[in-house]
Write a protein that holds these residues in place. Structure first.
Motif, short mmCIF file in Angstrom:
data_model
loop_
_atom_site.label_atom_id
_atom_site.label_comp_id
_atom_site.label_asym_id
_atom_site.label_seq_id
_atom_site.Cartn_x
_atom_site.Cartn_y
_atom_site.Cartn_z
N VAL A 1 0.76 -1.19 0.00
CA VAL A 1 0.13 0.03 0.04
C VAL A 1 0.77 1.37 -0.05
O VAL A 1 1.88 1.30 0.92
N GLY A 46 -8.88 -0.27 -5.06
CA GLY A 46 -7.73 -0.34 -4.23
C GLY A 46 -7.38 0.48 -2.83
O GLY A 46 -6.33 0.36 -2.43
N SER A 47 -8.53 1.27 -2.78
CA SER A 47 -8.20 2.34 -1.63
C SER A 47 -8.28 1.60 -0.18
O SER A 47 -9.31 0.66 -0.24
N LEU A 48 -7.53 1.91 0.62
CA LEU A 48 -7.52 1.57 1.86
C LEU A 48 -8.05 2.70 2.63
O LEU A 48 -7.56 3.74 2.77
N ILE A 105 -10.89 -2.50 2.08
CA ILE A 105 -10.38 -2.07 0.70
C ILE A 105 -11.08 -2.23 -0.44
O ILE A 105 -11.89 -2.99 -0.34
N THR A 124 -3.66 3.68 -0.79
CA THR A 124 -4.26 2.94 -2.17
C THR A 124 -2.92 1.73 -2.32
O THR A 124 -2.05 1.85 -2.36
N LEU A 125 -3.55 0.47 -2.78
CA LEU A 125 -2.73 -0.66 -3.29
C LEU A 125 -1.91 -0.03 -4.53
O LEU A 125 -2.32 0.60 -5.47
N HIS A 141 -4.23 -4.55 -7.98
CA HIS A 141 -5.67 -4.48 -8.03
C HIS A 141 -6.20 -5.52 -8.50
O HIS A 141 -7.18 -6.18 -8.17
N LEU A 145 -7.70 -8.23 -5.93
CA LEU A 145 -8.97 -8.16 -5.34
C LEU A 145 -10.24 -9.07 -5.42
O LEU A 145 -10.60 -9.47 -4.35
N LEU A 204 -0.77 -6.34 5.53
CA LEU A 204 -0.63 -5.02 4.71
C LEU A 204 0.78 -4.69 4.80
O LEU A 204 1.31 -4.78 6.15
#
Length: 350
Positions: free
Chosen positions: A243, A293-295, A311, A327-328, A333, A336, A347
């Motif tokens: 991340v 891909g947002s954390l 996520i 973001t990852l 991506h 996921l 993470l």
């Protein structure tokens, strides 16, 4: 389940041996090489295959060699004497073309045979049955495709694998590497065109969802982070995700594994431990648009959901109740869709 490729265009050195050992420790059990790559110097095959087969034997790695009709003669072997092939340290042959079904059936009594999965027909299967082939020694291996746009169609591949499995054959296919790519094109060596340039672990998980029993790395190597992901996923059932941090985040994010909830959400991966780890009031911060891909971390505006970690599987709009922590990395991506119920996740900050 896992294999990797070692090619004969370079001498087999101590570094080569160390690489085999590293891959063995990472959980890989088989090695693939080819004796009919046009760019190779075939005069070097004997010395290099001897060194490779010796190392594989020492490390208890299986060695499958891709051949055509005249390949073995370059190293002084013949299909008429399969016992000599085994004594050479070769545990299996992938049959490409120019070798008839009668001969294939005969040598299947002595060593493992990988048939061409993509071209194997019902007529071939029946001919092998009639010739009393030893099907317990047979597998079905697909090709890899160096040239862009020539890899297999996923739907066709799944249909073919279903037929192969119905006939009792173990199936195999390749994913591209992301370390040193094999020349001269260096465009990856995938079986499926959809996998070209994609994250190798995501490709491997997709193949396993397509009735594939064995996954091999087609290219020379994996990047070190990717190899770590393979090792952790297949040996420890732990998915490592990297991340980019965009704002401050709780220390516990990178000190322990999390788990996707058993009730799998459509839009997000919900990290089950999030709320129980939250010991402070989360103020709204960086409540921006949530890209794929947002954390994210729910802030105090979300009431009892404060501390929830997610996520995003898809792009989602900004929400004043949700902080975006990072973001990852982009190529992850693709991982996921393969995060199932209860999947352990670690993470790592980039």
């Amino acid at each position: 389940m896992l294999g990797f490729s070692v090619y004969l265009n370079h001498p087999f050195t101590e570094a080569s041996h160390n690489y085999l050992q590293q891959m063995k420790q990472a959980g890989f059990t088989e090695v693939f090489t080819s004796m009919h790559i046009p760019e190779d110097d075939i005069s070097q095959y004997t010395t290099r295959i001897q060194a490779l087969s010796t190392a594989c034997r020492q490390l208890h790695l299986q060695l499958m060699i891709d051949i055509e009709a005249n390949s073995l003669s370059t190293i002084g072997l013949t299909l008429d004497h399969p016992e000599d092939i085994l004594a050479f340290g070769i545990t299996g042959l992938r049959i490409d073309y120019g070798i008839d079904n009668q001969t294939i059936a005969k040598i299947s009594q002595h060593l493992k045979i990988a048939l061409n999965a993509s071209t194997l027909s019902q007529e071939d299967f029946e001919a092998l049955q009639s010739a009393n082939a030893n099907f317990s020694n047979m597998e079905a291996w697909h090709n890899y495709y160096p040239r862009n746009e020539t890899g297999l169609d996923r739907k066709w591949f799944l249909h073919k694998n279903t037929w192969l499995k119905q006939n009792g054959l173990t199936t195999q296919a390749f994913v591209p590497g992301d370390g040193q790519l094999r020349g001269p094109l260096e465009q990856g060596l995938p079986t499926l065109e959809a996998h070209r340039y994609q994250h190798p672990l995501a490709c491997a998980l997709d193949l396993l969802n397509c009735q594939t029993d064995k996954v091999f790395i087609g290219d020379h190597s994996l990047a070190s982070n990717t190899l770590m992901q393979f090792t952790n996923f297949f040996k420890n059932q732990l998915l490592i995700l990297h991340v980019h941090k965009t704002t401050a985040w709780p220390k516990y994010l990178t000190t322990q594994p999390f788990h996707n909830r058993q009730d799998v959400a459509r839009d997000v991966v919900r990290l089950a431990e999030g709320r129980s780890l939250c010991q402070t009031v989360i103020q709204p911060n960086q409540t921006s648009e949530r890209q794929i891909g947002s954390l994210t971390l729910d802030n105090q505006r979300y009431g009892r959901y404060m501390g929830e970690l997610q996520i995003t599987k898809y792009g989602l709009p900004a929400d004043p109740r949700v902080n975006v922590l990072g973001t990852l990395i982009t190529n992850e991506h693709a991982l996921l869709p393969f995060i199932q119920a209860g999947q352990a996740i670690q993470l790592k900050e980039i």
